[in-house]
Design an enzyme around this catalytic site. Structure first.
Site, PDB file in Angstrom:
ATOM      1  N   GLU A 202      -7.607  -2.606   7.112  1.00  0.00           N
ATOM      2  CA  GLU A 202      -7.097  -3.328   5.950  1.00  0.00           C
ATOM      3  C   GLU A 202      -6.112  -4.425   6.340  1.00  0.00           C
ATOM      4  O   GLU A 202      -6.039  -5.469   5.687  1.00  0.00           O
ATOM      5  CB  GLU A 202      -6.466  -2.330   4.972  1.00  0.00           C
ATOM      6  CG  GLU A 202      -7.504  -1.415   4.350  1.00  0.00           C
ATOM      7  CD  GLU A 202      -6.904  -0.248   3.583  1.00  0.00           C
ATOM      8  OE1 GLU A 202      -5.786  -0.381   3.048  1.00  0.00           O
ATOM      9  OE2 GLU A 202      -7.573   0.809   3.506  1.00  0.00           O
TER      10      GLU A 202
ATOM     11  N   HIS B 200      -7.527   5.457   7.451  1.00  0.00           N
ATOM     12  CA  HIS B 200      -8.809   5.237   6.788  1.00  0.00           C
ATOM     13  C   HIS B 200      -8.985   3.736   6.628  1.00  0.00           C
ATOM     14  O   HIS B 200      -8.064   2.968   6.901  1.00  0.00           O
ATOM     15  CB  HIS B 200      -8.881   5.935   5.425  1.00  0.00           C
ATOM     16  CG  HIS B 200      -7.954   5.349   4.399  1.00  0.00           C
ATOM     17  ND1 HIS B 200      -6.597   5.637   4.358  1.00  0.00           N
ATOM     18  CD2 HIS B 200      -8.170   4.457   3.396  1.00  0.00           C
ATOM     19  CE1 HIS B 200      -6.033   4.960   3.365  1.00  0.00           C
ATOM     20  NE2 HIS B 200      -6.972   4.231   2.764  1.00  0.00           N
TER      21      HIS B 200
ATOM     22  N   HIS C 210      -2.410  -0.150  -3.906  1.00  0.00           N
ATOM     23  CA  HIS C 210      -2.879   1.198  -3.589  1.00  0.00           C
ATOM     24  C   HIS C 210      -3.657   1.827  -4.742  1.00  0.00           C
ATOM     25  O   HIS C 210      -3.172   1.880  -5.886  1.00  0.00           O
ATOM     26  CB  HIS C 210      -1.697   2.117  -3.257  1.00  0.00           C
ATOM     27  CG  HIS C 210      -2.119   3.545  -3.049  1.00  0.00           C
ATOM     28  ND1 HIS C 210      -2.765   3.964  -1.908  1.00  0.00           N
ATOM     29  CD2 HIS C 210      -2.010   4.642  -3.846  1.00  0.00           C
ATOM     30  CE1 HIS C 210      -3.016   5.257  -1.999  1.00  0.00           C
ATOM     31  NE2 HIS C 210      -2.579   5.690  -3.168  1.00  0.00           N
TER      32      HIS C 210
ATOM     33  N   HIS D 238      -1.364   1.119   6.597  1.00  0.00           N
ATOM     34  CA  HIS D 238      -1.763   2.237   7.468  1.00  0.00           C
ATOM     35  C   HIS D 238      -2.825   1.771   8.452  1.00  0.00           C
ATOM     36  O   HIS D 238      -3.440   0.707   8.287  1.00  0.00           O
ATOM     37  CB  HIS D 238      -2.325   3.373   6.622  1.00  0.00           C
ATOM     38  CG  HIS D 238      -3.474   2.943   5.751  1.00  0.00           C
ATOM     39  ND1 HIS D 238      -4.765   2.834   6.196  1.00  0.00           N
ATOM     40  CD2 HIS D 238      -3.482   2.543   4.449  1.00  0.00           C
ATOM     41  CE1 HIS D 238      -5.530   2.408   5.221  1.00  0.00           C
ATOM     42  NE2 HIS D 238      -4.781   2.210   4.142  1.00  0.00           N
TER      43      HIS D 238
ATOM     44  N   ASP E 250       0.865  -1.177   0.000  1.00  0.00           N
ATOM     45  CA  ASP E 250       0.000   0.000   0.000  1.00  0.00           C
ATOM     46  C   ASP E 250       0.905   1.232   0.000  1.00  0.00           C
ATOM     47  O   ASP E 250       2.133   1.105  -0.054  1.00  0.00           O
ATOM     48  CB  ASP E 250      -0.927  -0.040   1.205  1.00  0.00           C
ATOM     49  CG  ASP E 250      -2.212   0.755   0.987  1.00  0.00           C
ATOM     50  OD1 ASP E 250      -2.340   1.446  -0.043  1.00  0.00           O
ATOM     51  OD2 ASP E 250      -3.102   0.691   1.850  1.00  0.00           O
TER      52      ASP E 250
END
Length: 280
Positions: free
Chosen positions: A135, A116, A60, A104, A8
């Site tokens: 995620e 997020h 990503h 993240h 990502d």
């Protein structure tokens, strides 16, 4: 030993600005180089530990970010949109371990840099079998459903903590420490990459210590959207049911269906959000 690497961008060394992660944004080209640098550090560590093959998945956004011309020539790259399994594309039971780079923290995590879940603004919370899910949990659970353990997670301090809470004694590398969502204290790339390479080699050197993250089926995916319109639009999909004005649920025994459905949600949610002026 075959190793899978999902990369990502929000957790990549040196990045804090959303513009650095979107084509045409200020600093995007440099962001792609930094992302490729982190991926290469994982690849190098994997081969240091005796890997025979490494498959990298650009996970990503557009999934057209990693620089193939700068990628370690010993690895292969999955790139481009239209991937049904998105962040887990290319993963199968033949891999000894999975590594997550540039990840993240989930939405709402304090001090999580660019925190997020799956989409930029549309998803308030994601749940897997009733537990809040970012995620890292989502992709690790997909890997676990295939019998593949996660050995390494790199990103900011917040996602490293999230990974350890979920996966136990997994190897982690924090390349930045969040001050707020769009600010962080950063490691220089040369330092971060050295740490990532060492951690990847260390993780794969003790790969027998790791166990797959495997929730019990049936798998229940819950999504709390920030918009009643998006929830209503997604509830039309066969098999998806409304669980509240902004909530939907989906149940399956096949985790790959959840990964595919998240990709469909991205398309529906993005179209409705843009049309309703959410981004305006």
């Amino acid at each position: 030993m075959k190793v899978y690497v999902s990369v990502d961008m929000e957790g990549v060394t040196g990045l804090t600005d959303p513009e650095e992660m979107h084509a045409g944004g200020r600093g995007y080209e440099r962001g792609c180089e930094l992302m490729t640098g982190d991926a290469n550090a994982v690849i190098q560590g994997a081969f240091d530990a005796g890997a025979e093959a490494v498959r990298v998945n650009d996970a990503h956004g557009s999934t057209k970010n990693l620089r193939i011309d700068l990628l370690d020539e010993r690895a292969t790259l999955i790139r481009g949109p239209g991937k049904p399994l998105r962040m887990g594309q290319g993963l199968d039971p033949g891999y000894r371990a999975a590594c997550f780079a540039g990840y993240h923290a989930r939405a709402g995590v304090q001090h999580g840099v660019l925190n997020h879940t799956w989409m930029g603004k549309e998803i308030q919370n994601l749940y897997l079998n009733g537990e809040v899910c970012g995620e890292t949990r989502l992709v690790a659970s997909f890997a676990g459903s295939l019998g593949v353990p996660v050995a390494l997670v790199t990103g900011d301090e917040a996602v490293c903590e999230e990974a350890r809470e979920l996966l136990g004694d997994v190897e982690t590398v924090a390349v930045k420490k969040g001050v707020d969502k769009f600010s962080a204290e950063l490691l220089p790339p040369v330092v971060a990459r050295a740490r990532i390479r060492e951690a990847a080699a260390r993780a794969l050197g003790r790969v027998a210590d790791f166990r797959p993250c495997a929730p019990e089926p049936p798998f229940v995916l819950g999504v709390e959207w920030n918009s009643t319109a998006i929830a209503a639009g997604c509830a039309i999909i066969p098999g998806v049911r409304s669980a509240g004005p902004r909530h939907i649920e989906f149940t399956t025994d096949d985790f790959s269906q959840i990964m595919a459905l998240m990709g469909i949600f991205s398309m529906i949610g993005g179209q409705i959000a843009c049309g309703s002026g959410v981004y305006g």
